[in-house]
Design a protein around this motif. Structure first.
Motif, PDB file in Angstrom:
ATOM      1  N   MET A  26       0.818  -1.208   0.000  1.00  0.00           N
ATOM      2  CA  MET A  26       0.000   0.000   0.000  1.00  0.00           C
ATOM      3  C   MET A  26       0.851   1.257   0.000  1.00  0.00           C
ATOM      4  O   MET A  26       0.462   2.281  -0.569  1.00  0.00           O
ATOM      5  N   GLU A  27       2.025   1.204   0.586  1.00  0.00           N
ATOM      6  CA  GLU A  27       2.923   2.354   0.521  1.00  0.00           C
ATOM      7  C   GLU A  27       3.362   2.604  -0.922  1.00  0.00           C
ATOM      8  O   GLU A  27       3.464   3.754  -1.359  1.00  0.00           O
ATOM      9  N   ALA A  28       3.587   1.538  -1.675  1.00  0.00           N
ATOM     10  CA  ALA A  28       4.011   1.677  -3.068  1.00  0.00           C
ATOM     11  C   ALA A  28       2.918   2.280  -3.944  1.00  0.00           C
ATOM     12  O   ALA A  28       3.204   2.903  -4.964  1.00  0.00           O
ATOM     13  N   MET A  29       1.655   2.116  -3.547  1.00  0.00           N
ATOM     14  CA  MET A  29       0.538   2.645  -4.324  1.00  0.00           C
ATOM     15  C   MET A  29       0.130   4.053  -3.897  1.00  0.00           C
ATOM     16  O   MET A  29      -0.758   4.654  -4.495  1.00  0.00           O
ATOM     17  N   ARG A  30       0.779   4.592  -2.919  1.00  0.00           N
ATOM     18  CA  ARG A  30       0.383   5.869  -2.315  1.00  0.00           C
ATOM     19  C   ARG A  30       0.725   7.042  -3.228  1.00  0.00           C
ATOM     20  O   ARG A  30       1.875   7.230  -3.600  1.00  0.00           O
ATOM     21  N   MET A 202       0.479  -9.992  -4.164  1.00  0.00           N
ATOM     22  CA  MET A 202       0.065 -10.206  -5.548  1.00  0.00           C
ATOM     23  C   MET A 202      -0.213  -8.903  -6.293  1.00  0.00           C
ATOM     24  O   MET A 202      -0.635  -8.925  -7.438  1.00  0.00           O
ATOM     25  N   ALA A 203       0.038  -7.758  -5.680  1.00  0.00           N
ATOM     26  CA  ALA A 203      -0.309  -6.486  -6.316  1.00  0.00           C
ATOM     27  C   ALA A 203       0.406  -6.306  -7.650  1.00  0.00           C
ATOM     28  O   ALA A 203      -0.223  -5.969  -8.666  1.00  0.00           O
ATOM     29  N   LYS A 204       1.700  -6.521  -7.691  1.00  0.00           N
ATOM     30  CA  LYS A 204       2.458  -6.381  -8.939  1.00  0.00           C
ATOM     31  C   LYS A 204       2.179  -7.532  -9.892  1.00  0.00           C
ATOM     32  O   LYS A 204       2.009  -7.336 -11.097  1.00  0.00           O
ATOM     33  N   LEU A 205       2.147  -8.741  -9.360  1.00  0.00           N
ATOM     34  CA  LEU A 205       1.928  -9.912 -10.208  1.00  0.00           C
ATOM     35  C   LEU A 205       0.567  -9.859 -10.877  1.00  0.00           C
ATOM     36  O   LEU A 205       0.419 -10.255 -12.048  1.00  0.00           O
ATOM     37  N   ALA A 206      -0.440  -9.384 -10.180  1.00  0.00           N
ATOM     38  CA  ALA A 206      -1.782  -9.300 -10.755  1.00  0.00           C
ATOM     39  C   ALA A 206      -1.781  -8.439 -12.009  1.00  0.00           C
ATOM     40  O   ALA A 206      -2.441  -8.763 -13.004  1.00  0.00           O
ATOM     41  N   ALA A 207      -1.041  -7.339 -11.967  1.00  0.00           N
ATOM     42  CA  ALA A 207      -0.969  -6.461 -13.137  1.00  0.00           C
ATOM     43  C   ALA A 207      -0.326  -7.178 -14.319  1.00  0.00           C
ATOM     44  O   ALA A 207      -0.770  -7.050 -15.466  1.00  0.00           O
ATOM     45  N   THR A 222      -4.676  -4.124  -3.702  1.00  0.00           N
ATOM     46  CA  THR A 222      -4.893  -3.098  -4.717  1.00  0.00           C
ATOM     47  C   THR A 222      -6.330  -2.602  -4.667  1.00  0.00           C
ATOM     48  O   THR A 222      -6.593  -1.391  -4.688  1.00  0.00           O
ATOM     49  N   ALA A 223      -7.281  -3.534  -4.609  1.00  0.00           N
ATOM     50  CA  ALA A 223      -8.693  -3.159  -4.591  1.00  0.00           C
ATOM     51  C   ALA A 223      -9.038  -2.328  -3.359  1.00  0.00           C
ATOM     52  O   ALA A 223      -9.780  -1.339  -3.451  1.00  0.00           O
ATOM     53  N   THR A 224      -8.501  -2.693  -2.211  1.00  0.00           N
ATOM     54  CA  THR A 224      -8.835  -1.982  -0.978  1.00  0.00           C
ATOM     55  C   THR A 224      -8.248  -0.583  -0.971  1.00  0.00           C
ATOM     56  O   THR A 224      -8.914   0.383  -0.569  1.00  0.00           O
ATOM     57  N   TYR A 225      -7.009  -0.456  -1.429  1.00  0.00           N
ATOM     58  CA  TYR A 225      -6.399   0.873  -1.464  1.00  0.00           C
ATOM     59  C   TYR A 225      -7.055   1.744  -2.533  1.00  0.00           C
ATOM     60  O   TYR A 225      -7.289   2.937  -2.317  1.00  0.00           O
ATOM     61  N   TRP A 226      -7.363   1.146  -3.679  1.00  0.00           N
ATOM     62  CA  TRP A 226      -8.110   1.859  -4.731  1.00  0.00           C
ATOM     63  C   TRP A 226      -9.437   2.367  -4.183  1.00  0.00           C
ATOM     64  O   TRP A 226      -9.798   3.528  -4.395  1.00  0.00           O
ATOM     65  N   HIS A 227     -10.157   1.506  -3.469  1.00  0.00           N
ATOM     66  CA  HIS A 227     -11.461   1.883  -2.926  1.00  0.00           C
ATOM     67  C   HIS A 227     -11.317   3.042  -1.937  1.00  0.00           C
ATOM     68  O   HIS A 227     -12.134   3.974  -1.932  1.00  0.00           O
ATOM     69  N   ALA A 228     -10.273   3.007  -1.112  1.00  0.00           N
ATOM     70  CA  ALA A 228     -10.057   4.086  -0.153  1.00  0.00           C
ATOM     71  C   ALA A 228      -9.792   5.408  -0.872  1.00  0.00           C
ATOM     72  O   ALA A 228     -10.379   6.443  -0.528  1.00  0.00           O
ATOM     73  N   LEU A 229      -8.919   5.374  -1.853  1.00  0.00           N
ATOM     74  CA  LEU A 229      -8.612   6.596  -2.592  1.00  0.00           C
ATOM     75  C   LEU A 229      -9.857   7.167  -3.258  1.00  0.00           C
ATOM     76  O   LEU A 229     -10.167   8.357  -3.127  1.00  0.00           O
ATOM     77  N   SER A 239       0.092   3.867 -12.101  1.00  0.00           N
ATOM     78  CA  SER A 239       0.516   2.799 -13.012  1.00  0.00           C
ATOM     79  C   SER A 239       1.269   1.703 -12.269  1.00  0.00           C
ATOM     80  O   SER A 239       1.796   1.911 -11.179  1.00  0.00           O
ATOM     81  N   GLY A 240       1.289   0.534 -12.889  1.00  0.00           N
ATOM     82  CA  GLY A 240       2.062  -0.588 -12.363  1.00  0.00           C
ATOM     83  C   GLY A 240       1.277  -1.578 -11.541  1.00  0.00           C
ATOM     84  O   GLY A 240       1.819  -2.612 -11.133  1.00  0.00           O
ATOM     85  N   TYR A 241      -0.019  -1.291 -11.306  1.00  0.00           N
ATOM     86  CA  TYR A 241      -0.827  -2.165 -10.458  1.00  0.00           C
ATOM     87  C   TYR A 241      -2.120  -2.601 -11.141  1.00  0.00           C
ATOM     88  O   TYR A 241      -3.081  -2.977 -10.474  1.00  0.00           O
ATOM     89  N   GLY A 242      -2.139  -2.524 -12.470  1.00  0.00           N
ATOM     90  CA  GLY A 242      -3.276  -3.039 -13.211  1.00  0.00           C
ATOM     91  C   GLY A 242      -4.304  -1.990 -13.566  1.00  0.00           C
ATOM     92  O   GLY A 242      -4.212  -0.818 -13.173  1.00  0.00           O
ATOM     93  N   ARG A 243      -5.310  -2.437 -14.299  1.00  0.00           N
ATOM     94  CA  ARG A 243      -6.329  -1.538 -14.844  1.00  0.00           C
ATOM     95  C   ARG A 243      -7.102  -0.791 -13.768  1.00  0.00           C
ATOM     96  O   ARG A 243      -7.522   0.346 -13.990  1.00  0.00           O
ATOM     97  N   LEU A 244      -7.315  -1.422 -12.641  1.00  0.00           N
ATOM     98  CA  LEU A 244      -8.145  -0.814 -11.609  1.00  0.00           C
ATOM     99  C   LEU A 244      -7.629   0.570 -11.224  1.00  0.00           C
ATOM    100  O   LEU A 244      -8.373   1.559 -11.235  1.00  0.00           O
ATOM    101  N   LEU A 245      -6.348   0.667 -10.885  1.00  0.00           N
ATOM    102  CA  LEU A 245      -5.765   1.943 -10.484  1.00  0.00           C
ATOM    103  C   LEU A 245      -5.398   2.816 -11.678  1.00  0.00           C
ATOM    104  O   LEU A 245      -5.271   4.037 -11.545  1.00  0.00           O
ATOM    105  N   GLU A 246      -5.227   2.216 -12.843  1.00  0.00           N
ATOM    106  CA  GLU A 246      -4.821   2.976 -14.017  1.00  0.00           C
ATOM    107  C   GLU A 246      -6.001   3.606 -14.748  1.00  0.00           C
ATOM    108  O   GLU A 246      -5.868   4.648 -15.404  1.00  0.00           O
ATOM    109  N   GLU A 247      -7.192   2.968 -14.650  1.00  0.00           N
ATOM    110  CA  GLU A 247      -8.311   3.400 -15.485  1.00  0.00           C
ATOM    111  C   GLU A 247      -9.554   3.822 -14.701  1.00  0.00           C
ATOM    112  O   GLU A 247     -10.386   4.579 -15.241  1.00  0.00           O
ATOM    113  N   TYR A 248      -9.719   3.377 -13.478  1.00  0.00           N
ATOM    114  CA  TYR A 248     -10.999   3.584 -12.778  1.00  0.00           C
ATOM    115  C   TYR A 248     -10.830   4.442 -11.525  1.00  0.00           C
ATOM    116  O   TYR A 248      -9.813   4.440 -10.888  1.00  0.00           O
TER     117      TYR A 248
END
Length: 248
Positions: A26-30, A202-207, A222-229, A239-248
């Protein structure tokens, strides 16, 4: 007055004290202007050797959560990100609602929890009715995940519990092991792959898998941090964590 570093948001991020994955992922996605303030739910490194001992271990995590919430609230975070997942699936949609309501009442702020976040992620992506999911859990907890998803009209057509023997062993499940399981579970009937269990990295691997497979692969952190943001109104594309954080 505004926090110098957390000038957009201060997130309280909670996870079991044995969890070594939630904090770094989650720190990497911040994004800039958001700060994460990690609070550990103190638990022993449980020996999970059966359905019964796994359930007992997760219940101990549940019992320690309120103290961890009270601890992190002393830095006055704006929002909570709950980095434990098994207990948020127990009891279906109603159980998750009750559990989250209690956390919100104790803290006085809103929160994102794993179970609800993965459903909201699937809604955002759209077109997901059938999933295959993997976890570090035992079958009893996978059944809870399956029942929770069914409350939202999502069918789990396949699942795999890794049956991690201890809490810290969850973080030792390798990318190669995950790849092999995903390959075995996936077929044309599966709209998406879902991973639950926050200490399973699995955050990086999922992407990567998402690009290779051409379908959504949703990692719970990824989903939980995306939802919080997004719930807090922060719409940065990361970028780097899949479509969820890149597109939605």
């Amino acid at each position: 007055m505004t926090d110098v570093l957390g000038y957009r948001a201060k997130f309280g991020v909670l996870g079991p004290s044995t969890n070594t994955t939630v904090q770094p992922e989650m720190e990497a996605m911040r994004p800039a202007g958001v700060t994460n303030h990690y609070s550990r739910i103190i638990v022993d490194n449980a020996q999970a050797i059966s359905d019964e001992t796994f359930l007992q271990g997760t219940q101990l995590i549940d019992q320690g959560t309120v103290d961890a919430v009270k601890g992190v609230m002393t830095c006055e975070p704006d929002y909570l990100v709950m980095g434990m997942s098994a207990i948020t699936f127990y009891g279906g949609a109603k159980g998750a609602e009750t559990w989250q309501k209690n956390i919100n009442e104790v803290s006085g702020v809103q929160s994102s929890i794993g179970s609800v976040s993965v459903v909201e992620a699937m809604k955002a992506i759209g077109g997901i009715k059938k999933v295959a999911f993997l976890s570090p859990y035992y079958p009893v907890a996978n059944n809870e995940v399956r029942n929770f998803l069914s409350d939202y009209g999502i069918e789990a057509v396949a699942d795999h519990p890794f049956r991690a023997p201890t809490w810290t062993a969850i973080a030792e499940i390798s990318n190669h092991q995950v790849r092999e399981v995903v390959k075995q579970m996936d077929d044309d009937s599966v709209d998406a792959i879902l991973q639950v269990g926050t200490n399973l990295s699995m955050a990086k691997l999922a992407a990567t898998l998402e690009l290779e497979m051409g379908k959504p692969v949703i990692a719970i952190n990824t989903a939980t941090y995306w939802h919080a943001l997004r719930t807090f109104g922060i719409t940065d594309k990361i970028s780097g964590y899949g479509r969820l954080l890149e597109e939605y």
